[in-house]
Design a protein around this motif. Sequence first.
Motif, PDB file in Angstrom:
ATOM      1  N   PRO A 178      38.934  38.028  50.681  1.00  0.00           N
ATOM      2  CA  PRO A 178      37.816  39.215  49.870  1.00  0.00           C
ATOM      3  C   PRO A 178      37.496  37.747  47.848  1.00  0.00           C
ATOM      4  CG  PRO A 178      40.085  40.593  49.723  1.00  0.00           C
ATOM      5  CD  PRO A 178      39.769  39.594  50.375  1.00  0.00           C
ATOM      6  N   PRO A 179      36.934  38.062  47.474  1.00  0.00           N
ATOM      7  CA  PRO A 179      37.040  37.658  46.324  1.00  0.00           C
ATOM      8  C   PRO A 179      38.515  38.071  45.215  1.00  0.00           C
ATOM      9  CG  PRO A 179      34.675  39.538  45.882  1.00  0.00           C
ATOM     10  CD  PRO A 179      36.103  38.602  47.309  1.00  0.00           C
ATOM     11  N   LEU A 180      39.781  37.010  45.450  1.00  0.00           N
ATOM     12  CA  LEU A 180      40.758  37.913  44.647  1.00  0.00           C
ATOM     13  C   LEU A 180      40.561  38.149  43.976  1.00  0.00           C
ATOM     14  CD1 LEU A 180      43.520  35.634  46.738  1.00  0.00           C
ATOM     15  CD2 LEU A 180      42.849  38.233  46.751  1.00  0.00           C
ATOM     16  N   GLY A 181      39.874  37.396  42.859  1.00  0.00           N
ATOM     17  CA  GLY A 181      39.968  37.495  41.314  1.00  0.00           C
ATOM     18  C   GLY A 181      39.233  39.007  41.164  1.00  0.00           C
ATOM     19  N   LYS A 182      37.957  38.914  41.753  1.00  0.00           N
ATOM     20  CA  LYS A 182      37.236  40.461  40.910  1.00  0.00           C
ATOM     21  C   LYS A 182      37.949  41.139  41.910  1.00  0.00           C
ATOM     22  CE  LYS A 182      32.401  41.076  42.344  1.00  0.00           C
ATOM     23  NZ  LYS A 182      31.266  40.370  43.005  1.00  0.00           N
ATOM     24  N   PHE A 183      38.616  41.141  42.842  1.00  0.00           N
ATOM     25  CA  PHE A 183      39.013  42.380  44.394  1.00  0.00           C
ATOM     26  C   PHE A 183      40.562  43.178  43.299  1.00  0.00           C
ATOM     27  CE2 PHE A 183      42.323  43.867  47.410  1.00  0.00           C
ATOM     28  CZ  PHE A 183      41.234  44.618  47.738  1.00  0.00           C
ATOM     29  N   LEU A 184      41.382  41.643  42.690  1.00  0.00           N
ATOM     30  CA  LEU A 184      42.742  42.213  41.996  1.00  0.00           C
ATOM     31  C   LEU A 184      42.657  42.768  40.041  1.00  0.00           C
ATOM     32  CD1 LEU A 184      44.772  39.538  43.282  1.00  0.00           C
ATOM     33  CD2 LEU A 184      44.704  42.091  43.981  1.00  0.00           C
ATOM     34  N   ASP A 185      41.732  41.963  39.711  1.00  0.00           N
ATOM     35  CA  ASP A 185      41.158  42.704  38.615  1.00  0.00           C
ATOM     36  C   ASP A 185      41.826  43.991  38.128  1.00  0.00           C
ATOM     37  OD1 ASP A 185      40.122  43.533  35.549  1.00  0.00           O
ATOM     38  OD2 ASP A 185      38.440  43.040  36.782  1.00  0.00           O
ATOM     39  N   PRO A 186      42.509  44.498  37.372  1.00  0.00           N
ATOM     40  CA  PRO A 186      42.424  45.809  37.319  1.00  0.00           C
ATOM     41  C   PRO A 186      41.861  46.906  36.686  1.00  0.00           C
ATOM     42  CG  PRO A 186      44.561  44.951  35.705  1.00  0.00           C
ATOM     43  CD  PRO A 186      43.152  43.871  36.725  1.00  0.00           C
ATOM     44  N   PHE A 187      40.869  45.995  35.905  1.00  0.00           N
ATOM     45  CA  PHE A 187      39.833  47.057  35.075  1.00  0.00           C
ATOM     46  C   PHE A 187      38.976  47.528  35.844  1.00  0.00           C
ATOM     47  CE2 PHE A 187      42.538  44.758  32.144  1.00  0.00           C
ATOM     48  CZ  PHE A 187      41.898  45.089  30.885  1.00  0.00           C
ATOM     49  N   HIS A 188      38.345  46.546  37.154  1.00  0.00           N
ATOM     50  CA  HIS A 188      36.714  46.771  37.908  1.00  0.00           C
ATOM     51  C   HIS A 188      37.712  46.967  39.308  1.00  0.00           C
ATOM     52  CE1 HIS A 188      35.897  44.826  34.349  1.00  0.00           C
ATOM     53  NE2 HIS A 188      35.149  45.462  34.305  1.00  0.00           N
ATOM     54  N   GLY A 189      38.265  46.464  39.559  1.00  0.00           N
ATOM     55  CA  GLY A 189      38.462  46.139  41.520  1.00  0.00           C
ATOM     56  C   GLY A 189      39.145  47.037  41.311  1.00  0.00           C
ATOM     57  N   PHE A 190      40.407  46.853  43.139  1.00  0.00           N
ATOM     58  CA  PHE A 190      40.476  47.662  44.067  1.00  0.00           C
ATOM     59  C   PHE A 190      41.620  48.931  42.960  1.00  0.00           C
ATOM     60  CE2 PHE A 190      44.513  45.722  43.856  1.00  0.00           C
ATOM     61  CZ  PHE A 190      45.503  46.774  44.552  1.00  0.00           C
ATOM     62  N   TRP A 191      42.075  48.349  42.013  1.00  0.00           N
ATOM     63  CA  TRP A 191      43.169  49.183  41.127  1.00  0.00           C
ATOM     64  C   TRP A 191      42.244  50.499  40.508  1.00  0.00           C
ATOM     65  CZ3 TRP A 191      47.977  48.531  41.955  1.00  0.00           C
ATOM     66  CH2 TRP A 191      48.328  47.068  41.728  1.00  0.00           C
ATOM     67  N   LYS A 192      41.216  50.578  40.453  1.00  0.00           N
ATOM     68  CA  LYS A 192      40.196  51.473  39.704  1.00  0.00           C
ATOM     69  C   LYS A 192      40.092  52.760  41.190  1.00  0.00           C
ATOM     70  CE  LYS A 192      38.378  51.116  35.977  1.00  0.00           C
ATOM     71  NZ  LYS A 192      39.332  51.733  34.952  1.00  0.00           N
ATOM     72  N   ASN A 193      40.425  51.736  42.587  1.00  0.00           N
ATOM     73  CA  ASN A 193      40.122  53.090  43.571  1.00  0.00           C
ATOM     74  C   ASN A 193      41.381  53.958  43.383  1.00  0.00           C
ATOM     75  OD1 ASN A 193      37.977  50.654  43.882  1.00  0.00           O
ATOM     76  ND2 ASN A 193      37.100  52.370  44.971  1.00  0.00           N
ATOM     77  N   ALA A 194      42.266  53.825  42.681  1.00  0.00           N
ATOM     78  CA  ALA A 194      43.509  54.553  42.892  1.00  0.00           C
ATOM     79  C   ALA A 194      43.224  56.053  42.269  1.00  0.00           C
ATOM     80  CB  ALA A 194      44.228  54.056  42.634  1.00  0.00           C
TER      81      ALA A 194
END
Lengths: 119, 814
Positions: B28-44
Amino acid sequence: MLFILIFIISLVLQFFLPWWIIAPIAIGMSYWKATSGRNAFTSAFGAIFLLWILMGLLESIPNENLLANRVGQLLMLPQSSFNWIIVLLITGIIGGLAAGFSALSGYYLRLAFIKPSTI
Amino acid sequence: MKFFKAIFSLLFALALVITLNIKLGDIPPLGKFLDPFHGFWKNAEEKKVDKQKDITLSGLKGNVEIRFDDQMIPHIFADNNYDLYYAQGYMTAKDRLWQMDFQTRFASGRLSEVVGPKAIELDRYQRRMGMMFGAENMVREMKKDKQIQETMDAYTAGVNAYIASLNPEDYPIEFKLLNYKPENWNPVNSALLLKLMSATLAGGSNEFYMSNILNKFGPEVVNDLFPDYPFRESPIIPQGTKWNFKPVAVQQQPAVTVNPKISYNIKTRQIKEGIGSNNWALAGSKTSTGSPMLANDPHLDLTLPAIWYQIQLISNDMNVCGVSIPGAPGVIIGFNQQVAWGVTNVGADVLDWYQIKFKDDSKKEYWYNNKWNPVKIRIENIAVSGSKNIIDTVYYTHHGPVVYLDNQKPEKFGKASNIPAGHALRWIAHDASNDTRTFYMLNRAKNYDDYRQALKYYTAPAQNFVFASMEGDIGITANGYFPLKWKNHGKFLMDGSDPVNDWNGRIPAEQNPTVKNPPRNFVSSANQFSTDPSYPYYINWEFSGYERSKRINSRLTVMTNATVDSLRSLQNDNYSILAENILPLLSSSVNTQKLNASQQQSFDIVSKWNKFFDADQIGASIFEIWQKELINQIWSDDFTVENVPMRYPSRDRTVEILLNEPNSKWFDNINTPSKETREDVILASFKFAVDSLERKFGPMDKDWQWGNVKHSYVPHLAKIAGFNSAFINNGGSKTSVNAMNETNGPSWRMIVALGKNVKAYGVYPGGESGNPGSFYYDDMISTWGNGKLNELLYLKSKNENSNRIISTWKMEKE
């Protein structure tokens, strides 16, 4: 100083803008304020490393790290309930590197355009 | 130098940022995916659920209230049906948006658009099978029905209202991983999901294999090994039920059958068993409450997010509860205050292949009814992520699409193995149909007559609709569009130029096999033959094995004063009728002198095994591998010929040969000079079973237990590591009522006790949420794995409160 500037501006702008805004912020701030290459890189790396980890924790703690542990497996880590720590570190490092190298280029840009004596 | 340094470092930073912003292969696009403002963390998702939420939506006509129970299952109250289906669409999208998107992409052949070139062959296949063609025909038919059109429109508007409310950081995590955006929903997507059910349940075909077998062995062997009614059977409509109708005339079978001319190098496979289900209903005279009870458990390839979506829908004209298909309005399996219903698959032959003769290479005309007829062309444009589009041309005859032209068939693509090149596909899933109406009416049914009325509209995939009512009626109907066929019509490939081979009308809907309140006081189905041979029409020559139905019927026959728990124990019954039938023979055939010490130890265990596929049984593990290998050793030598794909005879016929034809020539392995006997293959396959367990798990210990050997779990729909369920240590087997194997089994278990206050229980292996970052993603799996059920909260009216409600949403018109 550079550290705090990058931290605060990134914190505010990232609510509205995509993640890569940290790169122009790091370039601009370090063009303006960096005192050395080392200072540029470490300040920007540190600021985003810390910012991303703190924000990640903010999302992850109420989730009891459920998702971060799953994402750990996705990133090829073995199944474990401590994966989230590694995922958090990877998050900080990836953001930190992007910001750090951007800041470094900001500092070199300044060296290229402004005579060292005026610094 | 300074400029060089500046430019170099800037370019490096730029390259790094760009790399972290794009998807590289499967990464996956790592920067985009790990970004805590918009990335996967938002799905927690927070464990804590908001007690109250108010939303305003412009598409609503009135107000809607949604109450969530302790499993986050929505109970939706609306003033009118439009708002009700609107809210169902909205809620389903909230929980299952990615699943809905991915499954419609899968069905319509649009996966390459998001996953890249690896899905091209699959996309091509789905398009060539005419999935979209069928879905478009369905939408056209639904538009003729005002109520159904309104239902579809409302549901679609609800899904789209939810999508419109999302910012990129709110997208389900899989969108972020695969780096794409949700698209607006469209009624054709709902139709595609129903077509997908047809592909899963009524998309199989044997005729290519059967024609090859006919060519190789001749009609005598075919009649012997592939008979038209099994050795042992316990049909759905009890033997002796009278057919009180005057059958319509069926065309006579023509004398000639065509032979296939092309074959490919594909290995013969044992038929995969797994698409099956159980359901039954008991009359009040057999239950502890005095009112009917109904049970259903559909077996499917299990996935996370869960296949089903639990819901309760309440409006001014209905109050229904049960499971829906994520992406389609209404409840598919469920109950209301007066009635309950469930479904299992009817293995009807509703898919046939016709050999096509084109006039020339332009393929503009084909030969049919002694003249050249025009071919319709459908151009398929397959977009591919990271590569250029693929244009595919599919040729449609009046039968249907020619799925693969000669030499067009992909060699290493499993789904295509049973497809004869150069043949047109005649498939019920292409026909215009309005199946949604059946569920619309069942959701509102009050009695047996309403049930019969609702079934008329149903086309495919044909299902055994079991029914029970508060009034005390029970019934079951093998229901769907069954073409009028002569005996064995479509058992083999057919000549597409002769009109005699065409489908010609249907079995009148009211003459579909059905029974109401039979003398035995229960009805049941487990995918076996719909009827005994006295039924005046032909539906298919082969159905699922009889083992599950035999066990269900034996237990229901003796059941009295049945409770919900007695039915639950039957759903979880791990007893194997197959073992009962063949284990005594197998054990007595093994010459124990010829066994080494560990084989001897295994033999003692399996011969004393109680025939229950329980998780802790070692005998079950040995028996399962033994019987599979035995079947393989009997048939693989004869039925494996390079370039000629075939299939093995059924398990039923194999069992009959084992028990009753000890000197059958099929026991001999034709690839060895010596002559093998029945006892030889039984012994060899036993040794194989023990050796393979030893190879895999070491010397016998608790690793040999069936739960571990079977190793069940629920995989994520896109097989994403970390999003699968944990290992589930449970029992069951394909020949047990609890038809569980590795990742296939009961996708929903439901039991309804009708009566003044209907009580219902259910569970599926998953959770209400499709988000792997939610506590409700797989929260029902352990209950399911332990064979337990949750009581289904059924709110009779808006005034009824329950302490299981943990959150309430109010939706208001903007």
